[in-house]
Design a protein around this motif. Structure first.
Motif, mmCIF file in Angstrom:
data_model
loop_
_atom_site.group_PDB
_atom_site.id
_atom_site.type_symbol
_atom_site.label_atom_id
_atom_site.label_comp_id
_atom_site.label_asym_id
_atom_site.label_seq_id
_atom_site.Cartn_x
_atom_site.Cartn_y
_atom_site.Cartn_z
ATOM 1 N N ILE A 69 1.062 -1.272 0.178
ATOM 2 C CA ILE A 69 0.208 0.118 0.203
ATOM 3 C C ILE A 69 0.994 1.466 -0.001
ATOM 4 O O ILE A 69 0.321 2.343 -0.182
ATOM 5 N N TRP A 70 2.028 0.772 0.064
ATOM 6 C CA TRP A 70 3.228 2.411 0.475
ATOM 7 C C TRP A 70 3.814 2.640 -0.764
ATOM 8 O O TRP A 70 4.620 2.037 -1.544
ATOM 9 N N ASN A 96 -0.945 -5.886 1.954
ATOM 10 C CA ASN A 96 -0.002 -5.941 1.881
ATOM 11 C C ASN A 96 1.094 -7.546 1.583
ATOM 12 O O ASN A 96 1.424 -8.451 2.127
ATOM 13 N N PRO B 72 0.986 9.797 1.189
ATOM 14 C CA PRO B 72 1.927 9.067 1.710
ATOM 15 C C PRO B 72 2.748 8.423 3.082
ATOM 16 O O PRO B 72 3.047 7.399 3.773
ATOM 17 N N ALA B 75 -0.349 6.367 4.741
ATOM 18 C CA ALA B 75 0.043 5.249 3.587
ATOM 19 C C ALA B 75 1.275 3.968 4.212
ATOM 20 O O ALA B 75 0.706 2.901 4.489
ATOM 21 N N GLU B 76 1.533 4.795 4.693
ATOM 22 C CA GLU B 76 3.235 3.678 5.123
ATOM 23 C C GLU B 76 2.950 3.080 5.984
ATOM 24 O O GLU B 76 3.237 2.744 7.416
ATOM 25 N N ALA B 78 -0.356 2.730 7.006
ATOM 26 C CA ALA B 78 -1.148 1.825 6.983
ATOM 27 C C ALA B 78 -0.202 0.212 6.952
ATOM 28 O O ALA B 78 -0.410 -1.163 7.492
ATOM 29 N N TYR B 79 1.067 0.497 5.898
ATOM 30 C CA TYR B 79 1.848 -0.757 5.195
ATOM 31 C C TYR B 79 2.366 -1.222 6.974
ATOM 32 O O TYR B 79 2.543 -2.365 6.875
ATOM 33 N N TYR B 80 2.985 -0.441 7.509
ATOM 34 C CA TYR B 80 3.378 -0.756 8.899
ATOM 35 C C TYR B 80 2.097 -1.733 9.543
ATOM 36 O O TYR B 80 2.110 -2.684 10.584
ATOM 37 N N LYS B 269 8.541 9.071 2.665
ATOM 38 C CA LYS B 269 8.741 8.812 1.331
ATOM 39 C C LYS B 269 7.798 8.477 0.377
ATOM 40 O O LYS B 269 6.473 7.967 0.935
ATOM 41 N N THR B 271 7.936 5.687 -1.509
ATOM 42 C CA THR B 271 7.736 4.086 -1.365
ATOM 43 C C THR B 271 8.840 3.807 -0.098
ATOM 44 O O THR B 271 9.475 4.888 -0.569
ATOM 45 N N LYS B 272 8.745 2.831 0.314
ATOM 46 C CA LYS B 272 9.752 1.753 1.167
ATOM 47 C C LYS B 272 11.328 2.636 0.055
ATOM 48 O O LYS B 272 12.204 2.908 1.392
#
Lengths: 329, 329
Positions: A69-70, A96, B72, B75-76, B78-80, B269, B271-272
DNA sequence: CTGTTAGCGCTTTCAA
DNA sequence: TTGAAAGCGCTAACAG
């Protein structure tokens, strides 16, 4: 403790069935409905989803599988999927996958476990074997087999469009920059059709198409640009790759778009309100999301759905191409 | 049709209980376990989550409420959150609230409906009234009441840090640029503490702090910079605002970081793998996500959890501040 | 160690 | 129109 339907029935002085009917909007006598509603309010009653699901076998939940999602593209897609699901009273379970097939498989199992009703997936790994036609599954950008439904952007036209836009802006020597994976997917057409169209337009065309995973794209681009110093227009497979290209171009002391124009692919914006990150062939993300949801829910509800949907790409001007005099649109 | 536990029991020639035990890893005789497992495999059996939940009242699902996943930072986060939940065998239900309290409320109801076990929320609307201490809820960046758990970045130190980093890089006349909302939240400390620290360091300090929603931040910034032409360092409330500031600075014919250095807040960022979008006071997003999940699951499991967790911010160098000679780190 | 059994809270016949 | 009652598929307590 939490109130149950029984409590409501008792308080309202009616039978269990009547409470159920009121909740499910099955016609009942107005007076009973009123009593039941009053009791529901008084007890602050909420139906237990699990007990209901046990009978109905519906979850009103859809899983969305993404690499991550990132990433602005996937985030935008997820945003619209959730929005569309919300409108139809469905919920979104987010996954993800990080490209791990096990995790994708885990979510596929969930439809058998009654945890979700169906799946929308952007997946580049080999899960073909688990995707049977009986599984409510909609694939994005990736073709599995005849009977797996998928929706994609028109990458063929997208590639051509990029060549044409570069041509219109005076580029003479263009290049494609990108990567590809072993698994067949729609994105390969971006390169192929760009190249074909560029040649048709009489442009010189170079190609840098690496096999993923790519170690260090920037230094590959640097070598490439050094080798072909007359390149004045670049089409990259994604907007993120375009950013890399721009970085290298600046490092080499050239300017975008004055010396080299750059067009990406995806239509990335960091947020809904932001500008396009680069000039780009934009995917119709919102349309893709809505279509995917529609198709999936059709299948979930036992209806038929076309297995192939191709949506149009469009050029969107950012700051990395020259302005055209006679602006169309 | 779908196989049930009964089918498995019959095929394996054992009782229902044994099947249940095998599934739930309760010790049974090895020979029965083997028979059961064989039957499960043969029937391709998957336990029905609903039936199980009806008994256990657990969903192993957590809702995440965000303004929008299409950003972003969120999203980050949420990703984690999803990654951490995954490790603990929980699933994530995603909600884009778009700031609508009704939608936030809907998800809060789901806890009572047994649809989710708890909620992690980044919410700036007034849902205080619905957040009771008995609701498993962890708030990010927003203080509700004494007993609502929340985790936040150290905005106080973050603001100071920005002032110090600008000072170290030779700025003499700094400015804060940002917006704020009526609702009290932690982010207001960014401005306050930046200002205090700048003054303590003997820097001239201007402030542009608009009330949200902001119509056109860029033109506000432009007026502001025209009014104070000697500004050589800017701290913005978010990285996205920093991007706006940079745009204006360039438009005014000045250069970043040569003429004006810019530090944002968030640590964006795309993306990662990407670079920081701007020099920034980064929030420890991964840590925040893991902490939020830990706290929430503690509450869900009936344990105690501290109500206030403040995590450290850190300066991350991007391309919008000058390089320092004696690099520390 | 294992089979039997009683519900979990709801929907849905079936009679009344 | 409605109340009563039978499960949905599973877990857990109980008796063997």
């Amino acid at each position: 403790m939490k109130a149950t339907m029984k409590d409501v029935a008792k308080l309202a002085g009616v039978g269990l069935g009547s409470v159920s009917r009121v909740i499910n909007n099955v016609p009942v006598k107005e007076s009973t409905a009123a009593k039941v509603k009053a009791a529901i309010k008084e007890l602050n009653y909420e139906a237990d989803i699990y007990a209901r699901g046990l009978k109905t076998n519906k979850t009103y939940t859809v899983a969305l599988i993404l690499p991550t999602i990132w990433h602005p593209f996937f985030a935008e897609f997820a945003y619209y999927v959730e929005t569309e699901l919300e409108e139809r009273n469905y919920k979104l379970l987010l996954c993800n996958s990080d490209g791990r097939p096990e995790k994708e498989y885990e979510y596929i199992q969930m439809v058998r476990q009654n945890k979700v009703d169906g799946i929308i997936g952007i997946t580049y790994s080999d899960i073909d074997q688990y995707i049977s036609s009986s599984l409510p599954f909609v694939s994005i950008d990736r073709y599995f087999t005849e009977d797996v439904i998928y929706v994609t952007t028109d990458n063929v036209e997208g590639g051509r469009l990029a060549a044409r836009e570069l041509f219109k802006r005076g580029a003479k020597h263009v290049a494609f920059v990108g990567g590809h994976q072993e698994t067949p997917n729609e994105t390969k057409n971006r390169r192929k059709c760009f190249q074909l169209e560029a040649e048709r337009l009489g442009l010189e065309c170079e190609v840098l198409d690496l096999l993923e995973p790519i170690e260090d794209l920037q230094s590959d681009i640097e070598k490439f640009l050094l080798e072909y110093p007359t390149i004045d227009g670049i089409f990259t497979i994604t907007d993120l790759a375009a950013l890399d290209a721009i970085h290298v171009i600046n490092k080499l002391g050239k300017k975008v778009p004055e010396d080299i124009q750059v067009i990406g692919f995806d239509g990335l914006k960091m947020t809904k309100e932001a500008q396009y990150v680069v000039s780009t062939i934009a995917q119709p993300v919102e349309d893709m999301a809505r279509t995917a949801v529609s198709l999936l829910l059709n299948v979930v509800e036992g209806k038929e759905a076309p297995s192939r949907t191709v949506l149009p790409a469009a050029f969107k001007e950012g700051a990395t191409t020259k302005k055209l005099e006679n602006r169309e649109e």
